[in-house]
Design a protein around this motif. Structure first.
Motif, short mmCIF file in Angstrom:
data_model
loop_
_atom_site.label_atom_id
_atom_site.label_comp_id
_atom_site.label_asym_id
_atom_site.label_seq_id
_atom_site.Cartn_x
_atom_site.Cartn_y
_atom_site.Cartn_z
N PRO B 45 26.73 -13.13 -8.84
CA PRO B 45 26.26 -12.82 -7.47
C PRO B 45 24.78 -13.18 -7.26
CG PRO B 45 27.50 -10.99 -8.38
CD PRO B 45 27.29 -11.96 -9.51
N THR B 48 24.61 -16.96 -6.36
CA THR B 48 25.56 -17.37 -5.31
C THR B 48 24.95 -17.10 -3.94
OG1 THR B 48 27.40 -16.79 -6.76
CG2 THR B 48 27.88 -17.03 -4.42
N TYR B 50 25.64 -17.19 0.28
CA TYR B 50 26.60 -17.27 1.38
C TYR B 50 25.86 -17.82 2.59
CZ TYR B 50 29.39 -13.91 -1.36
OH TYR B 50 30.10 -13.26 -2.33
N ARG B 57 32.30 -18.99 6.50
CA ARG B 57 31.36 -18.83 5.38
C ARG B 57 31.45 -20.00 4.40
NH1 ARG B 57 30.83 -13.18 2.33
NH2 ARG B 57 29.45 -12.90 4.14
N VAL B 59 30.22 -20.96 0.61
CA VAL B 59 29.77 -20.34 -0.63
C VAL B 59 29.16 -21.41 -1.53
CG1 VAL B 59 30.43 -18.98 -2.66
CG2 VAL B 59 31.57 -18.58 -0.44
N GLU B 61 27.20 -22.18 -5.17
CA GLU B 61 26.81 -21.68 -6.48
C GLU B 61 25.55 -22.42 -6.95
OE1 GLU B 61 29.47 -22.30 -9.84
OE2 GLU B 61 28.46 -20.71 -10.98
N ALA B 239 24.57 -13.37 -2.68
CA ALA B 239 25.78 -12.54 -2.80
C ALA B 239 25.45 -11.15 -3.35
CB ALA B 239 26.81 -13.24 -3.69
N ARG B 247 31.95 -9.42 -0.39
CA ARG B 247 31.72 -10.63 -1.18
C ARG B 247 33.00 -11.46 -1.31
NH1 ARG B 247 28.28 -8.05 -6.22
NH2 ARG B 247 26.69 -7.01 -4.92
N ARG B 249 35.16 -12.98 -3.72
CA ARG B 249 35.31 -12.77 -5.17
C ARG B 249 36.01 -13.98 -5.77
NH1 ARG B 249 38.30 -7.97 -6.40
NH2 ARG B 249 37.29 -8.08 -8.44
#
Lengths: 296, 296
Positions: B45, B48, B50, B57, B59, B61, B239, B247, B249
């Motif tokens: 998190p 990460t 958003y 959204r 996402v 990384e 995140a 979140r 997941r």
């Protein structure tokens, strides 16, 4: 700003130091500005398709050196008005946008419902401009008359490679099931795994930005799940069948010219100040294939 | 239909004959179905982001093994609400979509306005999974902790490569001018010429289809010319700062596992009936990096 076009002299010493061949240090813009009229060729109206969408016109150049049967079938399908009123049926992110329909209950005119594969052809007899850089998938890559291609001297075969904006004829598992009635264009990373497995018919030379933004379909492989999600095809026409005044008068840079060779070098070792580490190599699909309005 | 996922046994004899290593003959779906829970890792998190858009959204990384300063700066910018209310400013066909703004008159909290480049890093100390196939641009490619990467043993350096969906920090001509306040994502052919010239911060692991369809801008380099063309960014959050219940997941497949090695092989030599000529090789950017919902 992610600057990728600005030109400046300041970086030249660095680039010359690392790439001695670049004393000239020309950018692609420099190379194109110095091009001669003979470096360009107009699109052949008989090998050019116009796909008219509500958002505008997509111009597709066919490549009969590699797929003559499919080029002829596409002309016949367009002349039978086969595509008119059909739709864009699929948009899979980082892969393809697809349109048309195999076996639609519509008159096909002179067109055949299925064609033998034109996945590869003999390498002999092609005016093949070689790219010296290594390629992951093919023994050799380069260009044939304005289209990215590859060849395997051991097998004596050649094929068009799946770069961005390449148009191919969808097929089912049977290699004889394609006809051009269902077409796709590549919209993401070069899907080179398709090379030699499907018939490439040509490439989009104008209007790619109309196809690449098609909302991605939520069904399997990006197919749209409802008619409302589909974008209708107003019509597909052969340029030769369109009144001259209504044609997109475009020229493409010949790939068998010194100007194109210079363009490739300008991209292998970028000459604008923004770039600090010249790649010194380039993938065949990273080389732009310039298109311009005909000088009248 | 351009079939690219169907599975069938009928093609196996052909494929086994041409690729002896493939006696197993498994598709990517087979490989993933047989994966163990330990083959996957949840997103961290703290690494990460958003990005919430009106359409949904995205996402992202982050990859602090390569760009720790930029990862820290992006967390600080998000925590200062720097991006909230800024917009997507650029969409250049077959290149990038870009958002945010350097030097916006907004509080930056702990974030720095400019960072030193993190274009490459020492190859030593990385858990590098090697892809054996040749690459046009790098001596060696592969993956580090779920991200496509390359390394040059002679120079002892490594870097993240620009595959589709990679996120980087825009900069001006000065290599010290990037900060993460302006970000881009690659939306077309892999722009590998950018490798080692700009800081890659991570990749989009979910929601790429929201960015890749942004209407192409008509200005130079695809910049939008009017505010109306821009898509507003609702917010960008770390995140870890979002309540657990809100979140995404997600888990990503570990690239240092036998399962991932098997996945690569299943793509180098496709095992479904549609493919007739297995490539036998693959480009690092053509290998999918699977993401799934956490098993709860």
């Amino acid at each position: 700003m992610l600057n990728s076009v600005r030109v400046a002299a300041i970086a030249l010493p660095l680039l010359i130091a690392t790439t001695p061949s670049l004393a000239a240090g020309r950018t692609m813009a420099d190379v194109l500005a110095a091009s001669k009229p003979s470096d360009w060729r107009p699109l052949d109206p008989n090998n050019t398709l116009y796909m008219d969408l509500p958002s505008g016109r997509v111009v597709i150049e066919l490549q009969p050196d590699f797929a003559p049967k499919h080029a002829a079938n596409l002309r016949a399908l367009a002349r039978a008005r086969y595509f008119d009123g059909l739709a864009i049926t699929r948009s899979q992110d980082n892969y393809v946008v697809q349109w048309g329909e195999s076996g639609a209950k519509k008159p096909m005119g002179e067109a055949k419902a299925a064609l033998p594969p034109e996945f590869t052809r003999p390498a002999a007899g092609l005016n093949f401009t070689v790219l010296p850089d290594p390629d992951t998938y093919a023994a050799q890559t380069g260009w044939v008359n304005g289209f990215a291609a590859a060849r395997d001297s051991a097998k004596g075969s050649a094929w068009m490679v799946h770069c961005y904006g390449v148009v191919g004829a969808g097929r089912d598992n049977d290699v004889n099931s394609g006809s051009g009635a269902e077409l796709y264009v590549t919209t993401g990373i070069a899907p080179r795994l398709l090379d030699r497995n499907i018939t490439v018919v040509g490439r989009v030379v104008q209007g790619m930005e109309l196809l690449s933004v098609m909302p991605r379909g939520k069904g399997t492989m990006g197919f749209y799940q409802t008619p409302e999600e589909r974008t209708p095809i107003t019509q597909i026409r052969v340029a030769a069948d369109v009144p001259e005044a209504e044609r997109a008068r475009l020229e493409v840079l010949r790939t068998d010219t010194q100007t194109f060779t210079d363009l490739v070098e300008s991209r292998r070792n970028r000459q604008d100040e923004w770039y600090k580490v010249p790649a010194g190599r380039i993938d065949v699909c990273n080389v732009p294939l310039p298109v311009r309005k005909e000088k009248s």
